[in-house]
Design an enzyme around this catalytic site. Structure first.
Site, PDB file in Angstrom:
ATOM      1  N   TRP A 510      38.639  -1.945 -14.501  1.00 35.43           N
ATOM      2  CA  TRP A 510      38.274  -2.159 -13.088  1.00 35.43           C
ATOM      3  C   TRP A 510      38.274  -0.876 -12.253  1.00 35.43           C
ATOM      4  CZ3 TRP A 510      42.620  -5.887 -14.127  1.00 35.43           C
ATOM      5  CH2 TRP A 510      42.152  -7.027 -14.774  1.00 35.43           C
ATOM      6  N   HIS A 511      37.975   0.248 -12.866  1.00 39.01           N
ATOM      7  CA  HIS A 511      37.938   1.504 -12.119  1.00 39.01           C
ATOM      8  C   HIS A 511      36.500   1.938 -11.822  1.00 39.01           C
ATOM      9  CE1 HIS A 511      42.188   2.775 -13.763  1.00 39.01           C
ATOM     10  NE2 HIS A 511      42.194   1.672 -13.030  1.00 39.01           N
ATOM     11  N   TYR A 512      35.586   0.992 -11.785  1.00 42.98           N
ATOM     12  CA  TYR A 512      34.185   1.350 -11.559  1.00 42.98           C
ATOM     13  C   TYR A 512      33.989   1.900 -10.147  1.00 42.98           C
ATOM     14  CZ  TYR A 512      34.237  -3.514  -9.849  1.00 42.98           C
ATOM     15  OH  TYR A 512      34.548  -4.687  -9.204  1.00 42.98           O
TER      16      TYR A 512
END
Length: 577
Positions: A510-512
């Site tokens: 979830w580090h997009y």
């Protein structure tokens, strides 16, 4: 059922255990309302679209001197036991309703992902790890180092804590040191090479503190927070001005009623988009700022042809190895990180029981066939009959299958980039996004080196208590690769090629980021290029993900830019006197 099948299934249950919890404390903010109570027309000095990881600290800061409207498309993180109770995290993940705190999306790469839909944003959904960006990152992007440090400290006073270190996490830490990820830097928020214990947004009682808690800093008489208020469009004035000027927004409440909020008269008032790496470029496009051909295809009136909106999308690929444990392990979130010189970050999480807690004995937490991220049933085959069969299978599993943990690696950057495109004109729908994982060979090489470090940790003396002697690393690799972690085709015996293992088992953590990058869509002050009175302040502006985990820096950025905006405006007011 053999070890291989038993733990292959359980891997899915453990892998994304960390996340989806909110502070149990039900803050009763007097300025927080359901959007149905909003007037049809209102006026503010600042309108912020998105009450997430950046939007909340930004709103709290600007409210010290000016009137602020914060519009959040989701609900409150407070008072919902499905979010606030750690034991019930499976229920939150399984919630696919329109009011769920997360909204699932699947990238065109075939990797299942999630975006936040709740006040506090992704800080309500992540692993809780809190770590600052590296000093060289701060210098590279041109931020004021002193104000950055002050802003981090402002955040940390409310949401950051030192985690308790127990046996399993300690074994991972000592294993990292043993295999040469040096030095041992102890506990610190700072980003530095070697092994460290980082901060967490979970307090000593296991309660999550999110960016929404930073609204405690707000001036309650100057801030209005509206929930369930998705913004459909930014309004621009194009007549009588040299270039388009943002002056209002259109949002709808949960009943479908339309509302308009406008900026107060004056050249300094602004609209600020903080809707995240998917939401911010999506809203700019829906408002007429984006690639002309794409907007034309959706019959959106062009305000500014800006081909870089939606470009430069990146997601840091994550790969993990599940290690079943012969002995019970503590429930732990991400606490330790090994920061290597070759650009890979090594982290870990563990758990004694991943069956969803006593409140939902048949939900199976992260392993629930209803969740999607790591389901044993592919999304397109998720019929009620298939779900029932999967739950029945889960019931037959030995409890030993839920005992163990995983060690993951994720890469810095990344260098690979993709793009985002509109699917519909509805802001509540997910856009289409492609991240092109491992398109750049450097990214793949960093993954291979990271997995190699994990292999060494598993075989280290420090970690020996938590591994089965009869499960060698190649078996663990194949076991992991056989788990339903994404929608990509599988290959036999991936243990013979770490490159293939990385490609086959890629997941998100979830580090997009990207889509409204500095230098392309916004300038160094986060002002949208080519229009007036509009900024973007969130992770969509990043070219690379900051530090090992971005949430600390995204919260810091909200505070940092709030102070910058206030300073500029106050200085301008003084000059005009």
């Amino acid at each position: 059922m053999g070890w291989w099948r038993l733990f292959g299934a359980a891997f899915a249950g453990i892998l994304f255990f960390h996340g989806f919890c909110a502070s149990e404390k039900a803050l009763n903010y007097t300025f927080m309302h359901n959007a149905t109570s909003a007037p049809s027309i209102s006026y503010y000095d600042y309108i912020i679209v998105g009450g997430g990881t950046a939007g909340c600290p930004l709103a709290a800061t600007l409210s010290q001197n000016y009137s602020v409207l914060l519009l959040e498309r989701g609900g409150s993180p407070y008072g919902n036991p499905n979010i606030s109770n750690l034991a019930a995290f499976g229920a939150a993940l399984s919630d696919l309703s329109p009011t769920s705190p997360s909204q699932r999306f699947i990238s065109e790469d075939g990797v299942i992902n999630a975006r936040a839909r709740v006040l506090g944003g992704a800080s309500c959904l992540n692993a809780g790890f809190y770590s600052r960006a590296a000093p060289y990152y701060v210098r590279q992007v041109g931020w004021d180092g002193r104000l950055v440090n002050e802003s981090y400290q402002w955040v940390e006073r409310v949401v950051a804590f030192e985690p308790p270190m127990r046996q399993w996490q300690s074994a991972v830490r000592d294993g990292l040191v043993e295999v040469g990820v040096l030095p041992n830097n102890g506990f610190t928020y700072d980003h530095m090479y070697g092994t460290k214990v980082g901060g967490t947004i979970f307090d000593e009682d296991g309660h999550r503190h999110t960016a929404a808690d930073l609204l405690e800093y707000a001036n309650p008489s100057a801030l209005t927070v509206l929930l369930h208020a998705p913004v459909h469009k930014i309004l621009f004035r194009t007549k009588g001005v040299s270039r388009p000027r943002a002056h209002g927004v259109v949002f709808r409440d949960s009943s479908g009623a339309k509302h308009k909020a406008y900026l107060k008269n004056g050249t300094k008032s602004e609209i600020i988009v903080s809707s995240g790496a998917l939401g911010s470029p999506q809203l700019l496009m829906l408002s007429g700022v984006g690639p002309a051909d794409q907007l034309k295809a959706h019959n959106i009136t062009l305000v500014l042809d800006q081909p870089w909106v939606g470009r430069g999308m990146s997601d840091n690929p994550m790969n993990a190895i599940f290690i079943p444990s012969p002995v019970p392990v503590e429930v732990s979130l991400i606490q330790v990180v090994g920061i290597t010189h070759f650009g890979s970050y090594i982290e870990a999480a563990s758990g004694a029981n991943f069956a969803g807690g006593s409140t939902s004995p048949r939900d199976y937490g992260m392993l629930s066939p209803k969740i999607g991220q790591l389901s044993t049933v592919p999304p397109k085959e998720r019929t009620p009959e298939a779900l029932a069969k999967a739950v029945e299978l889960m019931d037959s599993l030995d409890q030993a299958a839920f005992r163990g943990g995983f060690i993951l690696e994720k890469i810095m950057g990344p260098s690979s980039t993709g793009h985002l495109e509109l699917r519909t004109r509805n802001p509540n729908d997910n856009p289409s996004v492609t991240f092109n994982y491992f398109q750049d060979p450097q990214d793949l090489q960093r993954c291979v080196q990271g997995i190699s470090i994990i292999e060494q940790i598993i075989e280290s003396n420090a970690f020996s208590t938590f591994r089965f002697d009869n499960l060698p690393v190649p078996t663990l690799l194949n076991m992991t690769a056989g788990s339903p972690i994404n929608l990509l085709p599988k290959h036999a015996n991936t243990s013979t090629s770490l490159e293939q293992f990385c490609k086959d088992t890629v997941m998100t953590i979830w580090h997009y980021h990207g889509g409204c990058q500095v230098g392309r869509v916004v300038d160094d002050d986060h002002k949208v290029l080519g229009v007036d009175a509009l900024r973007v302040i969130d992770g969509s502006t990043f070219n690379f993900s900051p530090g090992t985990n971005p949430q600390a820096t995204v919260m810091m950025l909200g505070r940092y830019m709030g102070i910058r905006i206030l300073s500029e405006r106050l200085a301008g007011d003084d000059d005009s006197k």
